[in-house]
Design a protein around this motif. Structure first.
Motif, PDB file in Angstrom:
ATOM      1  N   SER A   1       0.256  -5.645  31.587  1.00 28.50           N
ATOM      2  CA  SER A   1       0.755  -6.545  32.649  1.00 28.50           C
ATOM      3  C   SER A   1      -0.181  -6.563  33.847  1.00 28.50           C
ATOM      4  O   SER A   1      -0.550  -7.626  34.352  1.00 28.50           O
ATOM      5  CB  SER A   1       2.146  -6.097  33.118  1.00 28.50           C
ATOM      6  N   VAL A   2      -0.575  -5.358  34.301  1.00 28.56           N
ATOM      7  CA  VAL A   2      -1.457  -5.290  35.472  1.00 28.56           C
ATOM      8  C   VAL A   2      -2.833  -5.871  35.121  1.00 28.56           C
ATOM      9  O   VAL A   2      -3.436  -6.621  35.904  1.00 28.56           O
ATOM     10  CB  VAL A   2      -1.591  -3.830  35.984  1.00 28.56           C
ATOM     11  N   ALA A   3      -3.330  -5.546  33.925  1.00 31.14           N
ATOM     12  CA  ALA A   3      -4.639  -6.066  33.503  1.00 31.14           C
ATOM     13  C   ALA A   3      -4.614  -7.594  33.469  1.00 31.14           C
ATOM     14  O   ALA A   3      -5.597  -8.251  33.835  1.00 31.14           O
ATOM     15  CB  ALA A   3      -5.012  -5.512  32.136  1.00 31.14           C
ATOM     16  N   GLY A   4      -3.479  -8.155  33.060  1.00 24.96           N
ATOM     17  CA  GLY A   4      -3.341  -9.621  33.030  1.00 24.96           C
ATOM     18  C   GLY A   4      -3.474 -10.219  34.409  1.00 24.96           C
ATOM     19  O   GLY A   4      -4.191 -11.209  34.617  1.00 24.96           O
ATOM     20  N   ASP A   5      -2.803  -9.598  35.372  1.00 23.79           N
ATOM     21  CA  ASP A   5      -2.891 -10.081  36.757  1.00 23.79           C
ATOM     22  C   ASP A   5      -4.332 -10.014  37.258  1.00 23.79           C
ATOM     23  O   ASP A   5      -4.831 -10.939  37.905  1.00 23.79           O
ATOM     24  CB  ASP A   5      -2.024  -9.203  37.669  1.00 23.79           C
TER      25      ASP A   5
ATOM     26  N   VAL B   1      -9.881 -26.714  40.424  1.00 26.57           N
ATOM     27  CA  VAL B   1      -8.671 -25.915  40.634  1.00 26.57           C
ATOM     28  C   VAL B   1      -7.708 -26.103  39.459  1.00 26.57           C
ATOM     29  O   VAL B   1      -7.082 -25.146  38.992  1.00 26.57           O
ATOM     30  CB  VAL B   1      -8.008 -26.269  41.988  1.00 26.57           C
ATOM     31  N   VAL B   2      -7.618 -27.318  38.950  1.00 30.37           N
ATOM     32  CA  VAL B   2      -6.733 -27.554  37.805  1.00 30.37           C
ATOM     33  C   VAL B   2      -7.254 -26.805  36.569  1.00 30.37           C
ATOM     34  O   VAL B   2      -6.478 -26.179  35.843  1.00 30.37           O
ATOM     35  CB  VAL B   2      -6.582 -29.069  37.527  1.00 30.37           C
ATOM     36  N   VAL B   3      -8.563 -26.813  36.366  1.00 36.78           N
ATOM     37  CA  VAL B   3      -9.137 -26.081  35.224  1.00 36.78           C
ATOM     38  C   VAL B   3      -8.843 -24.581  35.360  1.00 36.78           C
ATOM     39  O   VAL B   3      -8.441 -23.916  34.401  1.00 36.78           O
ATOM     40  CB  VAL B   3     -10.664 -26.341  35.128  1.00 36.78           C
ATOM     41  N   VAL B   4      -9.019 -24.058  36.571  1.00 37.53           N
ATOM     42  CA  VAL B   4      -8.713 -22.642  36.805  1.00 37.53           C
ATOM     43  C   VAL B   4      -7.222 -22.394  36.584  1.00 37.53           C
ATOM     44  O   VAL B   4      -6.828 -21.409  35.949  1.00 37.53           O
ATOM     45  CB  VAL B   4      -9.125 -22.230  38.244  1.00 37.53           C
ATOM     46  N   GLY B   5      -6.396 -23.313  37.076  1.00 37.71           N
ATOM     47  CA  GLY B   5      -4.944 -23.184  36.901  1.00 37.71           C
ATOM     48  C   GLY B   5      -4.567 -23.126  35.430  1.00 37.71           C
ATOM     49  O   GLY B   5      -3.793 -22.262  35.007  1.00 37.71           O
ATOM     50  N   VAL B   6      -5.120 -24.037  34.649  1.00 39.03           N
ATOM     51  CA  VAL B   6      -4.833 -24.063  33.208  1.00 39.03           C
ATOM     52  C   VAL B   6      -5.284 -22.741  32.567  1.00 39.03           C
ATOM     53  O   VAL B   6      -4.557 -22.142  31.763  1.00 39.03           O
ATOM     54  CB  VAL B   6      -5.542 -25.269  32.534  1.00 39.03           C
ATOM     55  N   SER B   7      -6.455 -22.261  32.962  1.00 43.32           N
ATOM     56  CA  SER B   7      -6.964 -21.000  32.394  1.00 43.32           C
ATOM     57  C   SER B   7      -6.015 -19.851  32.698  1.00 43.32           C
ATOM     58  O   SER B   7      -5.730 -19.023  31.837  1.00 43.32           O
ATOM     59  CB  SER B   7      -8.343 -20.657  32.976  1.00 43.32           C
ATOM     60  N   ILE B   8      -5.538 -19.809  33.929  1.00 40.33           N
ATOM     61  CA  ILE B   8      -4.654 -18.694  34.312  1.00 40.33           C
ATOM     62  C   ILE B   8      -3.311 -18.803  33.584  1.00 40.33           C
ATOM     63  O   ILE B   8      -2.770 -17.799  33.116  1.00 40.33           O
ATOM     64  CB  ILE B   8      -4.467 -18.672  35.845  1.00 40.33           C
ATOM     65  N   ILE B   9      -2.818 -20.022  33.461  1.00 46.99           N
ATOM     66  CA  ILE B   9      -1.548 -20.205  32.741  1.00 46.99           C
ATOM     67  C   ILE B   9      -1.709 -19.770  31.280  1.00 46.99           C
ATOM     68  O   ILE B   9      -0.866 -19.053  30.734  1.00 46.99           O
ATOM     69  CB  ILE B   9      -1.094 -21.679  32.856  1.00 46.99           C
TER      70      ILE B   9
END
Lengths: 513, 305
Positions: free
Chosen positions: B232-236, B277-285
């Protein structure tokens, strides 16, 4: 004869004393260098060479102008124009150099020169493109080709410094001036031609074999950007780069590889005279008396700054030689308090909070300097807040029209004038209609209007009179003269000059064998 | 499992919508491109033509509506700064960011697992105290300072690494170290805490009683059960690496989405800023979804609940 007048007008003795000779051209070689910049260029358009980040790469390398300010003598010299004469008050004739070719092989001629001059003006733009250099020709001119190598320029007002103004009009091949080419191509007549640009990464140039002048020694040049000054200096130390610009005092070396130059760049503060408490000149004068320049400038800026009291540098024709010794409002906190008390007694709300408007990148170590200035102002009883903001937001406070809700502001400005003529500063910064002006004094406006059409000593005298009123009124308050640093790698020879802040001619750089 | 995934996808989509709305309005707060692309006192006609070309002449709400319609078709417009499709600019920078984040994350996790486990096994002994102090130091060390000191020591003094850039594999060392240094400290602490909990549990004592080697007890029995908080922490942290790496881009001029975003902000390039920002957002999701799936595999109770 006219050329003589103009030359003498800006042939500033001071300019010559602080400059050193440009090295003689060496034989060509296949050597390459890397130049590390602090800010990435944002346009390759010859019409966008006013911002230093663009000029640093393209001026004198890719693009050339009809005339040129000599970094050695400060005089106007021919470049793409061989000669010129003032035919009548408003008409000039330029004879252009023969045999000059653009990098794409097309001929440079009067038609190309005329089109570039016409573009460097306000009004409808060429191919829908804006031109950041348009402020260099404030009053419209008409440029037309008489024949292949003769150019006629007609001004709408008498403009004795037209040849100087044309030194800011870089000439590019018009076919290259399109929207996409603005960022991806550049075709000029200079000693280097454009090879490639990877945005956010690098720009590459190579020697132009068809150059009309002496071929430069270095063949290939790569420009890269490193935002951190320490990284730029480190790159030169390790040999990854040969020239690093915008070096900070703490990274400077004392072995001759860090070269200094002054480019008439002055760190000044501009009180908003239209708002209380700055409507009263006594409060503005108190600002100058409150700042202990002799202590804070050397302590914070080190070798990159010296205490200063005027708005324009010593090489500009509006400079007052005796001002510092006789009239400057030097550190005197008691006097500052006295002036503030007198203004208060006359009903001026001196307790009104003052916003100091600054930018983190206004000058190296500028943040600390502004904090020290704010502390000085607090010590004499003024209420100040520091508002450090990004460039665009900072510029909104700088430019007219000022919104009615804008508070009393003290704008921090790093102002340069490499031309030597106050017409490149005063009309914009201190006239009633000047876009960056926060002062309106009809007497100053009158002097500047008269100076604009005068030449030589008369012109300088009128500008100096305007300076006297400006400083007496404390409309602009000088704080520090900036000294800039360039770092060179071992074996690199480059003599910095007052134009080095704007253009680093790679043809002037020499690598030892 | 499908219901669980569906729920996670739905929440990811809603988050993405939020990102799209926020980035549109936040990008407008960076200032107007007019100030950058036009000289002082430019003709209103020129400015009008520029605004029209980029759709900035319309009311903000109308601009937003057009933006949403275009985004639905994957069109973020043309970059004002780079004069090419904004999405193309964003996607071209993403592989370097993902590669940097992957390498840094792998190194961080491996080092943290080793150090955290050692600290837990030798709890309150010199090894544990040394690792704890070091991990606290690295997790609180300013990245910016670490990057500059790294350059001065390894590039300027020792001359073993380049100062910056991305020309060869050596130029990756300092950026990877800068991005990894903080996460190594944080993850070491997390691994240590989780392992201490697990090592004192009944099934570990049972495993020891059955005569399993210490290594087998730690790495096969304890570590797997301690994995959940670590993942969980590694994911963050991984999400932060994808999103950030701005320090790396500023100090080392290392290519990637961080450098592009900084450039887009400085150049008031709304289309590139929005696309990035959208590309980064998609990556994080997607990354969060992956973490959720891994967690649900490691601990089936998660998907059952």
């Amino acid at each position: 004869m006219k050329r003589g007048i103009i030359s003498s007008m800006i042939g500033m003795a001071g300019l010559a004393t602080m400059m050193t000779a440009v090295p003689a051209s060496a034989a060509t070689s296949n050597k390459a260098i890397t130049v590390v910049l602090a800010v990435e260029l944002d346009s390759l358009d010859p019409c966008d060479t006013q911002p230093a980040q663009n000029a640093n790469v393209v001026r004198g390398n890719i693009f050339e102008s009809l005339t040129h300010v000599s970094p050695v003598s400060g005089k106007i010299e021919p470049l793409l124009a061989d000669s010129w004469k003032q035919v009548s008050d408003k008409e000039w004739e330029f004879k252009l150099k023969k045999g000059v070719k653009f990098h794409d092989g097309t001929d440079f001629n009067a038609a190309a020169a005329a089109a570039n001059i016409m573009r460097t003006q306000g009004g409808p733009s060429y191919a829908g493109l804006a031109c950041l250099n348009s402020g260099q020709i404030p009053d419209p001119v008409k440029a037309e080709a008489v024949d292949d190598l003769t150019l006629k320029v007609t001004t709408t007002v008498v403009d004795p410094i037209l040849p100087l103004r044309l030194s800011y009009v870089d000439i590019g091949d018009l076919a290259s001036q399109t929207k996409a080419a603005k960022v991806l191509n550049a075709v000029g007549t200079g000693p280097y031609k454009f090879v490639s640009r990877k945005q956010g990464d690098s720009v590459k140039l190579t020697r132009f074999d068809g150059y009309w002048g002496t071929a430069p020694q270095i063949k290939d040049v790569t420009y890269i950007v490193r935002k951190e000054a320490t990284v730029r200096a480190s790159m030169v130390e390790t040999g990854e780069a040969q020239i690093a610009l915008s070096i900070q005092a703490q990274d400077a070396t004392d072995d001759g590889r860090t070269v200094t130059f002054k480019d008439n760049r002055i760190f000044v503060m501009r009180p908003m005279t239209f708002k209380e408490p700055f409507k009263d000149p006594r409060v503005r004068q108190a600002l100058s008396y409150a700042v202990d320049r002799d202590t804070i400038v050397p302590a914070i800026l080190g070798v990159t700054g010296a205490p200063y009291y005027q708005m324009l540098g010593p090489q500009v024709n509006a400079y007052l030689p005796d001002y510092d010794a006789k009239s400057a409002m030097k550190y005197n906190p008691a006097k500052a308090k006295e002036l503030i008390a007198a203004a208060k007694a006359d009903g001026h709300p001196v307790e009104t909070p003052i916003d100091i408007i600054t930018r983190p990148d206004i000058l190296p170590d500028g943040g600390e300097l502004v904090q020290a200035i704010a502390q000085n102002l607090k010590e004499v009883g003024l209420k100040v807040n520091i508002r450090s903001m990004e460039n665009t937001a900072w510029r909104e406070f700088l430019r007219q029209p000022f919104p009615p809700e804008q508070p009393a502001t003290l704008q921090m400005i790093s102002h340069d004038n490499t031309s030597g003529d106050a017409s490149f500063s005063f009309p914009k910064y201190i006239t009633c209609k000047g876009i960056n002006s926060a002062i309106c004094n009809p007497e100053i406006d009158k002097l500047i209007a008269e100076a604009e059409v005068a030449a030589g000593d008369k012109r300088a005298e009128l500008y100096r009179k305007a300076s006297e009123i400006l400083y007496k009124e404390a409309g602009f308050i000088g704080l520090a003269e900036q000294i800039r640093l360039i770092m060179l790698a071992e074996g690199v020879e480059y003599k910095a000059n007052p134009l080095s802040g704007l253009e680093i001619r790679i043809a002037d750089v020499r690598l030892k064998d | 499992m499908h219901t669980y995934l569906g729920r996670r996808l739905l929440s990811g989509f809603i988050t993405l919508l939020g990102v799209v709305v926020v980035v549109f309005f936040m990008s407008r707060l960076t200032g107007s491109p007019i100030d950058l692309f036009f000289p002082e006192g430019a003709e209103p006609a020129q400015i009008e033509a520029f605004n029209k070309a980029y759709g900035l002449d319309k009311p903000l709400v109308q601009q937003f509506g057009i933006f949403l319609l275009n985004v639905a078709q994957g069109d973020f417009g043309t970059s004002i700064w780079q004069q090419r499709p904004a999405m193309e600019a964003a996607l071209s920078e993403m592989p370097m960011t993902l590669l940097l984040a992957s390498i840094a994350m792998t190194i961080s996790v491996l080092v943290a697992l080793l150090l955290g486990s050692l600290a837990a096994v030798y709890r309150f002994r010199t090894v544990d105290r040394t690792i704890t102090i070091l991990s606290l130091m690295t997790s609180s060390m300013p990245h910016f300072w670490f990057a500059l000191v790294g350059i001065l020591i390894f590039a300027v003094q020792l001359r073993v690494l380049p100062t910056s850039g991305s020309n060869n594999w050596l130029s990756w060392v300092l950026p990877v170290a800068t991005v990894s240094i903080g996460p190594i400290g944080v993850l070491t602490q997390v691994v240590r805490g989780a392992m201490i909990d697990v090592l004192s549990s009944g099934y570990v004592r049972n495993a020891r009683a059955r005569g399993f080697s210490a290594r087998r007890v730690v790495y096969r029995h304890a570590l797997r059960n301690a994995a959940l908080p670590i993942i969980s922490v590694a994911g963050d942290i991984a999400a932060g690496m994808v999103n950030g790496a701005v320090i790396v881009s500023v100090v080392f001029a290392f290519p990637g989405i961080g450098r592009l975003i900084v450039g887009a902000i400085l150049n008031r390039d709304y289309p590139v800023l929005e696309a990035s920002v959208v590309v980064v957002g998609v990556s994080i999701i997607l990354l969060n979804l992956l973490i959720d799936i891994i967690c649900s595999i490691v601990d089936p109770r998660i998907r059952l609940n």
